[in-house]
Enzyme design. Structure first.
Site, short mmCIF file in Angstrom:
data_model
loop_
_atom_site.label_atom_id
_atom_site.label_comp_id
_atom_site.label_asym_id
_atom_site.label_seq_id
_atom_site.Cartn_x
_atom_site.Cartn_y
_atom_site.Cartn_z
N CYS A 20 0.74 -1.61 0.16
CA CYS A 20 0.24 0.18 -0.28
C CYS A 20 0.72 1.41 -0.19
CB CYS A 20 -1.40 -0.26 0.83
SG CYS A 20 -1.80 1.61 1.29
N CYS A 23 0.12 3.46 3.54
CA CYS A 23 0.46 2.67 4.76
C CYS A 23 1.61 1.54 4.94
CB CYS A 23 -0.04 1.91 6.00
SG CYS A 23 -1.02 0.76 5.41
N ASP A 262 35.05 7.80 53.29
CA ASP A 262 35.85 7.86 52.46
C ASP A 262 36.30 5.83 52.09
OD1 ASP A 262 36.46 10.55 51.75
OD2 ASP A 262 37.93 10.14 53.52
ZN LIG Z 1 -2.29 0.52 3.67
#
Ligand SMILES: [Zn+2]
Length: 447
Positions: A20, A23, A262
């Protein structure tokens, strides 16, 4: 958009489906089951005792650029579509992903997935895309002034030339018209889908407080290095923290105490208050009984230290350790020697001294790590008891931060007055013990 259609056909011959363009596969069907297994393995390896978790997702920088490109084209083609959701498109995308991944993941790790509220246990996930940099290069044309400069000074930018912040800010400054002039086409088809790389859990710190006694004159409080070389085998910090962290399983820890002593000074009496912050722990829930067991284990592990009042404390109470540290009083016992002998009745000149103000220049022995200052310090009380004609014990209660060894021998006149000048004798200090650190925190534990 015909050019890109051609591209889709071309790609679809090689891959099962085209990734896609919006995305980069984040929300494509079938893409989440792998990542759920991946995250659950990472979570289970930590064996956390949290009941609930939340997810945080970092996306590739180019993702918002891609989404913006699609929006500008959509608006150009269909000016009437509402802008609603445009600005928080990426946040929505993340939420959708979290809601796809969270609930089944929760079942696998036996914890409740919670979204949209503060949770002390966060699973951080970064998604990366191989073509991220390539995608972002268009920013050089879109916003030349910003990115040409960032390129020149790239060493200054830890997040790289195209950081999420710089890209998002640059996009925001452009109008859709300006944007479309440079980007008239939709984003290219991704060469591959997003992969999930950084899986890292992050959990709130827990804090353990207590008091320790130190019975050794050869044990530093914290690991001691001189010019890169380790001195002494261990330290109070390591003796305590390493045993406790076997149970807490934190990534790291930070030890702090009310003042310090110390290496050759013992710490007796009620001990010195301390706090350990365990950073990114796996285990945070312990019963009183378990804590008592941890304390026993520490106490059996070494004769050099003893631990008491070990407890889990709230983060907000940790400030008690350092608050008013300068005003707190400390009680000491110093074993002193007058090398040419002395008349014990002389000691009366020390006993009964109250609220004596002395001026202390930063001691020679700590000048390499502390600034040169003259500080007034108060000897609240002192008294001396003779052992024989050479040795005597000096008991003192002083303001915190007083250098006791220097108060005894005078540090070549850098501390005035001092025991040497008060007695008119060549006095030296042989051994020093802390007898009391006056801080009523952490509270006593009944065991
Ligand atoms: Zn997508």
């Amino acid at each position: 958009m015909s050019a890109s259609n051609g591209q889709i056909e071309h790609v679809s011959k090689k891959q099962k489906y085209a990734v896609c363009i919006a995305c980069i596969g984040l929300l494509q069907s079938g893409s989440t089951s792998n990542v759920i297994t991946q995250i659950s393995e990472a979570m289970l390896s930590g064996d956390h005792d949290a009941d609930a978790f939340t997810l945080a997702l970092a996306l590739p920088v180019c993702l918002s650029l891609r989404v913006h490109r699609i929006w500008t084209l959509l608006k150009q083609a269909y000016p009437q579509i509402p802008e609603k959701g445009r600005t928080d498109h990426i946040a929505t995308m993340k939420d959708v992903w979290k809601n796809l991944v969270g609930p089944p993941l929760g079942k696998m790790v036996d914890k409740t997935f919670i979204q949209g509220q503060y949770i002390e246990f966060i699973m951080n996930i970064s998604a990366s895309y191989a073509g991220d940099m390539e995608d972002c290069k268009i920013m050089d044309q879109l916003c030349e002034s910003t990115f040409a400069l960032r390129r020149k000074q790239h060493k200054k930018y830890a997040g790289g030339v195209y950081s999420k912040q710089s890209v998002d800010a640059a996009i925001k400054r452009l109008t859709d018209e300006e944007f479309l002039k440079v980007c008239p086409n939709p984003p290219c088809i991704p060469t591959e889908a997003i992969t999930f790389t950084g899986l890292k859990w992050q959990r709130d710190s827990i804090y353990m407080a207590g008091r320790y006694n130190k019975y050794s004159r050869e044990l530093p409080q914290t690991p001691w290095f001189v010019e890169g070389e380790r001195k002494m085998g261990s330290s109070v910090q390591e003796l305590l923290c390493e045993i406790l962290n076997k149970s807490v399983k934190a990534e790291d820890y930070r030890f702090s105490s009310s003042g310090r002593e110390d290496v050759d000074v013992r710490c007796l009496g009620n001990g010195r208050p301390f706090v350990i912050e365990f950073i990114n722990p796996c285990k945070t829930r312990f019963s009183r009984k378990e804590i008592t067991e941890f304390q026993k284990e520490v106490n059996l592990s070494s004769e050099m230290i003893q631990l008491r009042d070990l407890q889990i404390v709230d983060k907000k109470d940790v400030k008690n350790l350092k608050e008013g540290e300068e005003e707190k009083t400390k009680a000491y016992c110093a074993l002193c020697i007058a090398r040419s002998g002395y008349d014990p009745s002389l000691l009366n000149q020390l006993s009964g001294v109250k609220e004596l103000v002395i001026q202390q220049k930063t001691p020679v022995r700590v000048l390499h790590r502390r600034p040169l200052l003259t500080r007034p310090r108060i000897i609240h009380e002192m008294w001396a008891s003779s052992i024989d004609n050479f040795f005597f014990k000096l008991h003192l209660t002083t303001q915190a931060g007083t250098y006791i060894k220097e108060f005894v021998h005078g540090d070549l006149g850098r501390t005035t007055p001092n025991v040497r000048s008060i007695l008119g004798l060549d006095v030296d200090i042989i051994a020093l013990d802390v007898e009391r650190v006056a801080l009523d925190w952490p509270p006593k534990c009944s065991e």
